[in-house]
Design an enzyme around this catalytic site. Structure first.
Site, PDB file in Angstrom:
ATOM      1  N   HIS A 107       0.313  -3.313   9.096  1.00  0.00           N
ATOM      2  CA  HIS A 107       1.759  -3.346   8.998  1.00  0.00           C
ATOM      3  C   HIS A 107       2.317  -2.648  10.193  1.00  0.00           C
ATOM      4  O   HIS A 107       1.704  -1.720  10.998  1.00  0.00           O
ATOM      5  CB  HIS A 107       2.064  -2.380   7.764  1.00  0.00           C
ATOM      6  CG  HIS A 107       1.777  -3.227   6.470  1.00  0.00           C
ATOM      7  ND1 HIS A 107       2.510  -3.981   6.134  1.00  0.00           N
ATOM      8  CD2 HIS A 107       0.746  -3.079   5.248  1.00  0.00           C
ATOM      9  CE1 HIS A 107       2.121  -4.657   4.703  1.00  0.00           C
ATOM     10  NE2 HIS A 107       1.053  -3.979   4.659  1.00  0.00           N
TER      11      HIS A 107
ATOM     12  N   HIS B 260       0.881  -1.203  -0.071  1.00  0.00           N
ATOM     13  CA  HIS B 260      -0.092   0.023   0.010  1.00  0.00           C
ATOM     14  C   HIS B 260       0.965   1.308  -0.049  1.00  0.00           C
ATOM     15  O   HIS B 260       0.552   2.194  -0.850  1.00  0.00           O
ATOM     16  CB  HIS B 260      -1.051   0.164   1.294  1.00  0.00           C
ATOM     17  CG  HIS B 260      -2.210  -0.718   1.102  1.00  0.00           C
ATOM     18  ND1 HIS B 260      -2.156  -2.349   0.841  1.00  0.00           N
ATOM     19  CD2 HIS B 260      -3.708  -0.371   1.213  1.00  0.00           C
ATOM     20  CE1 HIS B 260      -3.571  -2.421   0.851  1.00  0.00           C
ATOM     21  NE2 HIS B 260      -4.197  -1.495   0.902  1.00  0.00           N
TER      22      HIS B 260
END
Length: 399
Positions: free
Chosen positions: A215, A168
């Protein structure tokens, strides 16, 4: 250096960021007391925890998150959470959606339909490159995502994927700055304003990966650094690659063949992950658009802005907005329809070829079925997007 990397990968760092933003885990003991002897937000100090974090840098055979789900814990006793700042919650969830594949598959065609096909083509190329590099690195390094608890996880689809780097972060950084650098020679706008927008959007997407608990800080930093490195290394060759892609007679053969080969050579894992599927979708879309733009160039109808570059930005009037919305709706119908038709046909052919029962939905995860099905489907989507949609717009009086 090892201690710094362990600190940046510590899930408590992510949990602390979530709590600062008003997202709290409910029904679990406070992680800092369990992990650090009662000092909220403190880093891990004891040797046992440091040894556990060091193991994340050794070769691993499977994702810890995947094991967690396989044991039945993730679904049966999924931790609950409390939102205390709904403004940030909505902002970060929206920002996270800006990094999903479905957003790019709709956002990038809009640039083609409403702004400049040149920019769309370059963005698709960069998107495919950074995503392939990032996804392959994930499955080679095999570093797990932050564990819950202490982290609150707001997404579940990609939890079986590995964490480092954050694709991302890579996609948001590369798309934002590729658009900024490419548009400066095509459209008239204030570069400083464009830079501010690029930094803001990419930062929001990166921070959203921490807020959603998908993350670690290290994953996001590595994603940004990798994306910046790819941009710097490829930038001097953008014009050369553009020329080869549009004018070489071998382009419509070499590009799809190379991308399909990369899909088949994608690293195999000991469990199913959506990374190969997502990567194949992206490379298939890139293959289709590459061939489509080559065809448009040969036909002499590229639909690019007329006049001396850079051209002024289109004036946003009520009529222009209405036409843009109509183009978007017609284009999405064309792309979704193409996807459904080609997907159904390709699955039917592949199931018959490999003698798979039609009700065996798990067979779609097999490489020999998943790769050709996804690649052919999104290659067709890319072809329809780049070749047919603008011509349909002309027939309908929308262009």
């Amino acid at each position: 250096m090892q201690e710094l990397l362990a600190y940046l990968q510590d899930p408590e760092l992510v949990a602390r960021f979530q709590r600062r933003c008003g997202l709290f885990l409910v029904g679990a003991s406070h992680p800092s007391r369990r992990r650090t002897g009662g000092h909220t937000g403190a880093s891990v100090r004891d040797e046992g925890q440091q040894e556990q974090l060091r193991k994340n840098w050794d070769h691993q055979d499977s994702n810890s998150n995947y094991k967690y789900k396989e044991n039945g814990c993730a679904d049966s006793s999924r931790p609950q959470y409390e939102v205390r700042n709904w403004l940030l919650h909505i902002l970060f969830l929206f920002s996270a959606s800006l990094g999903h594949e479905i957003f790019y598959i709709t956002f990038l065609p809009c640039i083609h339909w409403n702004l400049d096909p040149f920019l769309c083509r370059r963005l698709v190329n960069m998107w495919a490159l950074v995503m392939y590099v990032g996804q392959v690195m994930k499955d080679l390094l095999k570093l797990p995502r932050p564990v819950s608890p202490p982290v609150v996880k707001l997404e579940t689809r990609v939890d079986a994927e590995y964490g480092l780097p954050s694709t991302h972060a890579m996609a948001a950084t590369s798309i934002s700055f590729t658009l900024l650098f490419s548009a400066s020679s095509r459209l008239q706008f204030q570069f400083e304003v464009g830079l501010m927008i690029a930094v803001t959007l990419s930062s929001l997407v990166c921070l959203s990966r921490l807020y959603t608990g998908m993350h670690s800080v290290l994953d996001v930093i590595c994603g940004i650094v990798l994306s910046a490195a790819i941009l710097l290394l490829t930038y001097p060759y953008w014009e050369t690659l553009d020329h080869l892609q549009l004018h070489s007679r071998m382009s419509p053969v070499v590009v799809p063949t190379l991308l399909l080969f990369l899909c088949y050579k994608y690293p195999d894992l000991d469990h199913y992950s959506t990374t190969r599927e997502d990567t194949t979708i992206i490379l298939g879309a890139c293959a289709g658009t590459s061939v489509g733009y080559w065809v448009n160039e040969q036909l002499g109808q590229t639909f690019e802005p007329q006049g001396t570059l850079p051209v002024p930005l289109p004036t946003l009037t009520a009529n222009a907005l209405a036409l843009g919305v109509c183009r978007f709706l017609v284009g999405v119908v064309a792309l979704v329809g193409t996807r459904q038709i080609v997907k159904t046909l390709s699955l039917h052919v592949l199931y018959s070829w490999y003698s798979v029962p039609k009700n065996d939905h798990n067979a779609r995860r097999r490489k020999e079925i998943e790769v050709p099905c996804k690649f052919s489907t999104y290659t067709a989507v890319g072809l329809v997007h780049s070749i047919l949609t603008n011509r349909v717009f002309i027939l309908l009086g929308l262009l």
